[in-house]
Design a protein around this motif. Structure first.
Motif, PDB file in Angstrom:
ATOM      1  N   THR A 173      -8.870  11.487   3.905  1.00  0.00           N
ATOM      2  CA  THR A 173      -9.630  10.531   3.102  1.00  0.00           C
ATOM      3  C   THR A 173      -9.479   9.160   3.741  1.00  0.00           C
ATOM      4  O   THR A 173      -8.418   8.805   4.245  1.00  0.00           O
ATOM      5  CB  THR A 173      -9.138  10.494   1.643  1.00  0.00           C
ATOM      6  N   GLN A 174     -10.580   8.394   3.732  1.00  0.00           N
ATOM      7  CA  GLN A 174     -10.591   7.101   4.425  1.00  0.00           C
ATOM      8  C   GLN A 174     -11.000   5.997   3.454  1.00  0.00           C
ATOM      9  O   GLN A 174     -11.687   6.234   2.472  1.00  0.00           O
ATOM     10  CB  GLN A 174     -11.571   7.140   5.592  1.00  0.00           C
ATOM     11  N   ASN A 175     -10.589   4.768   3.778  1.00  0.00           N
ATOM     12  CA  ASN A 175     -10.912   3.639   2.908  1.00  0.00           C
ATOM     13  C   ASN A 175     -12.400   3.317   2.908  1.00  0.00           C
ATOM     14  O   ASN A 175     -12.990   3.113   1.857  1.00  0.00           O
ATOM     15  CB  ASN A 175     -10.112   2.411   3.331  1.00  0.00           C
ATOM     16  N   ASN A 176     -12.998   3.269   4.090  1.00  0.00           N
ATOM     17  CA  ASN A 176     -14.393   2.803   4.150  1.00  0.00           C
ATOM     18  C   ASN A 176     -15.336   3.821   4.761  1.00  0.00           C
ATOM     19  O   ASN A 176     -16.449   3.489   5.135  1.00  0.00           O
ATOM     20  CB  ASN A 176     -14.458   1.495   4.958  1.00  0.00           C
ATOM     21  N   ASN A 177     -14.849   5.036   4.920  1.00  0.00           N
ATOM     22  CA  ASN A 177     -15.658   6.068   5.573  1.00  0.00           C
ATOM     23  C   ASN A 177     -15.532   7.373   4.799  1.00  0.00           C
ATOM     24  O   ASN A 177     -14.610   7.545   4.007  1.00  0.00           O
ATOM     25  CB  ASN A 177     -15.197   6.260   7.026  1.00  0.00           C
ATOM     26  N   THR A 194     -14.890  11.350   3.726  1.00  0.00           N
ATOM     27  CA  THR A 194     -13.803  12.308   3.908  1.00  0.00           C
ATOM     28  C   THR A 194     -14.142  13.266   5.047  1.00  0.00           C
ATOM     29  O   THR A 194     -15.274  13.722   5.175  1.00  0.00           O
ATOM     30  CB  THR A 194     -13.594  13.067   2.580  1.00  0.00           C
ATOM     31  N   GLU A 232     -10.077  13.222  -4.203  1.00  0.00           N
ATOM     32  CA  GLU A 232     -10.760  12.087  -4.844  1.00  0.00           C
ATOM     33  C   GLU A 232     -10.047  11.675  -6.122  1.00  0.00           C
ATOM     34  O   GLU A 232      -9.876  10.503  -6.416  1.00  0.00           O
ATOM     35  CB  GLU A 232     -12.206  12.464  -5.181  1.00  0.00           C
ATOM     36  N   PRO A 288     -11.260   3.434  12.241  1.00  0.00           N
ATOM     37  CA  PRO A 288     -12.295   4.464  12.166  1.00  0.00           C
ATOM     38  C   PRO A 288     -11.894   5.739  12.920  1.00  0.00           C
ATOM     39  O   PRO A 288     -11.214   5.665  13.950  1.00  0.00           O
ATOM     40  CB  PRO A 288     -13.503   3.819  12.855  1.00  0.00           C
ATOM     41  N   ALA A 295      -6.064   6.606   0.917  1.00  0.00           N
ATOM     42  CA  ALA A 295      -6.452   7.036   2.257  1.00  0.00           C
ATOM     43  C   ALA A 295      -5.272   7.657   2.978  1.00  0.00           C
ATOM     44  O   ALA A 295      -4.151   7.152   2.906  1.00  0.00           O
ATOM     45  CB  ALA A 295      -6.976   5.841   3.052  1.00  0.00           C
ATOM     46  N   LYS A 329       0.859  -1.196   0.000  1.00  0.00           N
ATOM     47  CA  LYS A 329       0.000   0.000   0.000  1.00  0.00           C
ATOM     48  C   LYS A 329       0.886   1.233   0.000  1.00  0.00           C
ATOM     49  O   LYS A 329       1.638   1.469   0.953  1.00  0.00           O
ATOM     50  CB  LYS A 329      -0.866   0.035   1.263  1.00  0.00           C
ATOM     51  N   SER A 335      -6.821   2.061   8.211  1.00  0.00           N
ATOM     52  CA  SER A 335      -8.282   1.864   8.115  1.00  0.00           C
ATOM     53  C   SER A 335      -8.919   1.766   9.492  1.00  0.00           C
ATOM     54  O   SER A 335      -9.901   1.038   9.685  1.00  0.00           O
ATOM     55  CB  SER A 335      -8.632   0.614   7.294  1.00  0.00           C
TER      56      SER A 335
END
Ligand code: ATP
Ligand code: GAR
Ligand code: MG
Length: 392
Positions: free
Chosen positions: A204-208, A210, A251, A307, A256, A94, A305
């Motif tokens: 910026t987040q992987n699963n949540n 911005t 974006e 939260p 992230a 990553k 990642s």
């Protein structure tokens, strides 16, 4: 399946920003190998291991990536052979926040064309030049005053403002000398007569979704930051415009992590300037405890990642830089007791092994209750920083 939270991070760049990132990572049990071009760099002092290489050398990068086989590569500076990052990403490593983000922001041309042409963000009028003659033509097109910067540089290195035609040759030479990579090309930007400038820390987040931090105001000299403060006094309209632009550009870059998105605030609205796909120097104000998580902790959480429930402004704060004035192989400090004695004040000394004129060696941090006039907090931070002297 290995669900261990302990990841191996290869940190490319080991300055003051990297040092605070490593400290945040160590606190939750991560392993960090810190890399830079010289031994004893700040982040190396707190990491699990270190490597000294020329990060613009792709083969040298390949060697240490293969040796350490990290889960994450976290760039901390811009001058890295970032073209290699696309391959590392393909190998399953990553790259933070993404190979594209690091590669595009390494070179002012890539990020400026993306922002202005592809995304249509408002920026200063600009041109590029690869010689003194081309620069003269570019200056004629954007107009005087204008700002000249090497395509590859940071912290104002090689940057100058052209105020009359006589400055053109000098600006070209200065830019070539201050260029960090192997690219001999400059950008010329029309001078933006801004009322103020801000950094908008954008996570910026992987699963949540911005998240945005409260805007950070700052003042620059020689293209390098002198004081920063949070929150900056910004109208709701300007904040909305800046957030919209920050969302679009982050974006487009993907991945992230935290980004420091820089804007000029003018009577005509908000101008996008540039961005760092990593913690920002002006964001060191968050070390004053202005937020529930500082910018380094936010970067780390986004990368892993983890939260981030919310970002809360807990204090108003300011940072002011402690600069060296001379070259030294053994810099020492006076005035440390004096700054330590001040209320609502803290400081960092980065532990850089050598000094040079204007090198940032430390930072003074002041905080107070939210709602306290920010100008007074900035004055306190400046006065605190002025107590500390770097000696040779
Ligand atoms: N077009 C412009 N008009 C007016 N001022 C400018 C312009 N471009 C840059 N500046 C001033 O110079 C400062 C540094 O510029 P910029 O952020 O592009 O340089 P940098 O070398 O990338 O710095 P860093 O890496 O520290 O962010 C800006 O914050 C701003 O104060
Ligand atoms: N604006 C970018 C920035 O602030 N970068 C920070 O300064 C260090 C280099 O400092 P040095 O030039 O004193 O070695 C970098 O490693 C990073 O921490
Ligand atoms: Mg900048």
């Amino acid at each position: 399946m290995n669900t261990s939270m302990q990841k191996k991070i290869l940190l490319l760049g080991s300055g003051e920003l990297g040092k605070e990132f490593v400290i945040a990572a160590q606190r939750i049990g991560q392993t960090v190998i810190a890399v830079d071009s010289y031994a004893g760099a700040p982040a190396m002092q707190v990491a699990d291991g270190f490597e000294v290489i020329n990060m613009l050398d792709g083969a040298a990068l390949d060697t240490i990536v293969a040796k350490h086989n990290p889960d994450f590569i976290v760039p901390e500076i811009e001058a890295i052979r970032t073209e290699r990052f696309y391959d590392y990403e393909k190998q399953g490593i990553k790259v933070v926040p993404s190979a594209k983000a690091a590669n595009f922001t390494m070179n002012r041309k890539a990020i400026r064309d993306l922002a202005a042409k592809d995304l249509g963000l408002r920026t200063a009028n600009y041109r590029y030049a690869t010689s003194g003659e081309e620069l003269a033509k570019a200056v004629a097109e954007v107009g005087i005053p204008c700002v000249v910067k090497p395509l590859m540089s940071s912290s104002g290195k090689g940057q100058s403002t052209i105020k009359s035609e006589e400055d053109i040759e000098k600006a070209w030479k200065y830019a070539v000398e201050g260029s960090r990579g192997d690219v001999v090309e400059v950008i010329v930007e029309a001078f933006v007569k801004f009322n103020s400038e801000i950094t908008l820390l954008t996570v910026t987040q992987n699963n949540n979704p911005t998240l945005f931090c409260a805007p950070i105001g700052h003042r620059q000299e020689r293209g390098d930051y002198q004081e920063s403060w949070q929150p900056a006094n910004v109208t709701d309209k300007d904040i909305a415009e800046a957030q919209d632009m920050a969302r679009k550009v982050t974006e487009a870059l993907g991945g992230a992590g935290i980004f420091g998105v820089e804007f000029f605030l003018t009577d005509e609205g908000v101008y996008f300037s540039e961005l760092s796909p990593r913690p920002h120097d002006t964001g060191m104000v968050t070390l004053a405890g202005t937020q529930n998580f500082n910018e380094f902790e936010l970067h780390l959480r986004a990368i892993l990642s983890l939260p981030i429930a919310e970002i809360i402004l807990e204090k108003a704060g300011a940072s002011a830089v402690i600069l060296a004035s001379e070259n030294s192989d053994n810099p020492t400090f006076t005035g440390v007791e004096a700054i330590a004695a001040l209320p609502k004040t803290d400081f960092r000394l980065f532990g850089k092994p050598t000094s040079r004129p204007y090198r940032r060696m430390g930072v003074a941090l002041v905080s107070d209750e939210v709602g306290t006039p920010i100008e007074g907090i900035v004055e306190k931070a400046k006065a605190a920083a002025a107590l500390v002297t770097v000696n040779k």
